[in-house]
Write a protein that holds these residues in place. Structure first.
Motif, PDB file in Angstrom:
ATOM      1  N   GLN A   3      21.441 -21.434  15.707  1.00  0.00           N
ATOM      2  CA  GLN A   3      21.218 -22.862  15.482  1.00  0.00           C
ATOM      3  C   GLN A   3      21.518 -23.613  16.774  1.00  0.00           C
ATOM      4  O   GLN A   3      22.493 -23.295  17.463  1.00  0.00           O
ATOM      5  CB  GLN A   3      22.126 -23.388  14.358  1.00  0.00           C
ATOM      6  N   LEU A   4      20.698 -24.605  17.081  1.00  0.00           N
ATOM      7  CA  LEU A   4      20.784 -25.296  18.363  1.00  0.00           C
ATOM      8  C   LEU A   4      20.925 -26.803  18.155  1.00  0.00           C
ATOM      9  O   LEU A   4      20.204 -27.384  17.321  1.00  0.00           O
ATOM     10  CB  LEU A   4      19.523 -25.020  19.191  1.00  0.00           C
ATOM     11  N   VAL A   5      21.811 -27.420  18.937  1.00  0.00           N
ATOM     12  CA  VAL A   5      22.010 -28.865  18.863  1.00  0.00           C
ATOM     13  C   VAL A   5      22.066 -29.425  20.277  1.00  0.00           C
ATOM     14  O   VAL A   5      22.960 -29.073  21.060  1.00  0.00           O
ATOM     15  CB  VAL A   5      23.309 -29.225  18.112  1.00  0.00           C
ATOM     16  N   GLU A   6      21.114 -30.305  20.596  1.00  0.00           N
ATOM     17  CA  GLU A   6      21.065 -30.929  21.912  1.00  0.00           C
ATOM     18  C   GLU A   6      21.892 -32.218  21.936  1.00  0.00           C
ATOM     19  O   GLU A   6      22.054 -32.882  20.913  1.00  0.00           O
ATOM     20  CB  GLU A   6      19.625 -31.287  22.315  1.00  0.00           C
ATOM     21  N   CYS A  22      22.955 -28.103  25.258  1.00  0.00           N
ATOM     22  CA  CYS A  22      22.455 -27.518  24.018  1.00  0.00           C
ATOM     23  C   CYS A  22      23.482 -26.504  23.543  1.00  0.00           C
ATOM     24  O   CYS A  22      23.667 -25.467  24.189  1.00  0.00           O
ATOM     25  CB  CYS A  22      21.101 -26.867  24.252  1.00  0.00           C
ATOM     26  N   TYR A  95      13.839 -30.764  24.073  1.00  0.00           N
ATOM     27  CA  TYR A  95      14.229 -29.771  23.099  1.00  0.00           C
ATOM     28  C   TYR A  95      14.717 -28.507  23.802  1.00  0.00           C
ATOM     29  O   TYR A  95      14.108 -28.073  24.793  1.00  0.00           O
ATOM     30  CB  TYR A  95      13.040 -29.374  22.222  1.00  0.00           C
ATOM     31  N   TRP A 117      14.668 -23.724  17.473  1.00  0.00           N
ATOM     32  CA  TRP A 117      14.572 -24.989  18.182  1.00  0.00           C
ATOM     33  C   TRP A 117      15.676 -25.941  17.728  1.00  0.00           C
ATOM     34  O   TRP A 117      16.084 -25.918  16.579  1.00  0.00           O
ATOM     35  CB  TRP A 117      13.221 -25.650  17.892  1.00  0.00           C
ATOM     36  N   GLY A 118      16.103 -26.790  18.647  1.00  0.00           N
ATOM     37  CA  GLY A 118      16.986 -27.876  18.283  1.00  0.00           C
ATOM     38  C   GLY A 118      16.182 -29.062  17.789  1.00  0.00           C
ATOM     39  O   GLY A 118      14.950 -29.027  17.730  1.00  0.00           O
ATOM     40  N   GLN A 119      16.910 -30.136  17.462  1.00  0.00           N
ATOM     41  CA  GLN A 119      16.260 -31.314  16.898  1.00  0.00           C
ATOM     42  C   GLN A 119      15.752 -32.278  17.957  1.00  0.00           C
ATOM     43  O   GLN A 119      14.988 -33.199  17.663  1.00  0.00           O
ATOM     44  CB  GLN A 119      17.236 -32.059  15.974  1.00  0.00           C
TER      45      GLN A 119
END
Length: 127
Positions: A3-6, A22, A95, A117-119
């Protein structure tokens, strides 16, 4: 799956700098090659940069070479995009994305090559 968070986007004047981060969670971060993409309004999502699992190899789109630097810290499960000398045409949602497969050439820059992918985070550069 990872899981990815920018984070780190914002509004900056032309010529300024921003550093995007990220953060990854879930499966082992160091098993993924990581990429940054961007999407401007009414445009296709485009490749910006990629870094391999160990951080020893990077590749960039021509329009950001010499201005952007991708890096990673596997101990912190984080990939970064340092953006200097920003231009209004860099305005986009940025992203991060993860890819488990080692790829060369054009395949490394295709969004279809990436599994997660992140948001996204908005970057706006004013003139």
């Amino acid at each position: 799956q990872v899981q990815l968070v920018e984070s780190g986007g914002g509004l900056v004047q032309a010529g300024g700098s921003l550093r995007l981060s990220c953060a990854a969670s879930g499966r082992t971060f160091s098993s993924y090659h990581m990429g940054w993409f961007r999407q401007a309004p009414r445009k296709e999502r485009e490749f910006v940069a990629r870094i391999n699992k160990s951080g020893t190899y990077t590749v960039y789109v021509d329009s950001v070479k010499g201005r952007f630097t991708i890096s990673r810290d596997n101990a912190k499960n984080t990939v970064y995009l340092q953006m200097n000398s920003l231009k209004p045409e860099d305005t986009a949602v940025y992203y991060c994305a993860a890819d488990q497969v080692t790829r060369l050439g054009a395949a490394a820059g295709r969004k279809e090559s990436y599994d997660a992918w992140g948001q996204g985070t908005q970057v706006t550069v004013s003139s």
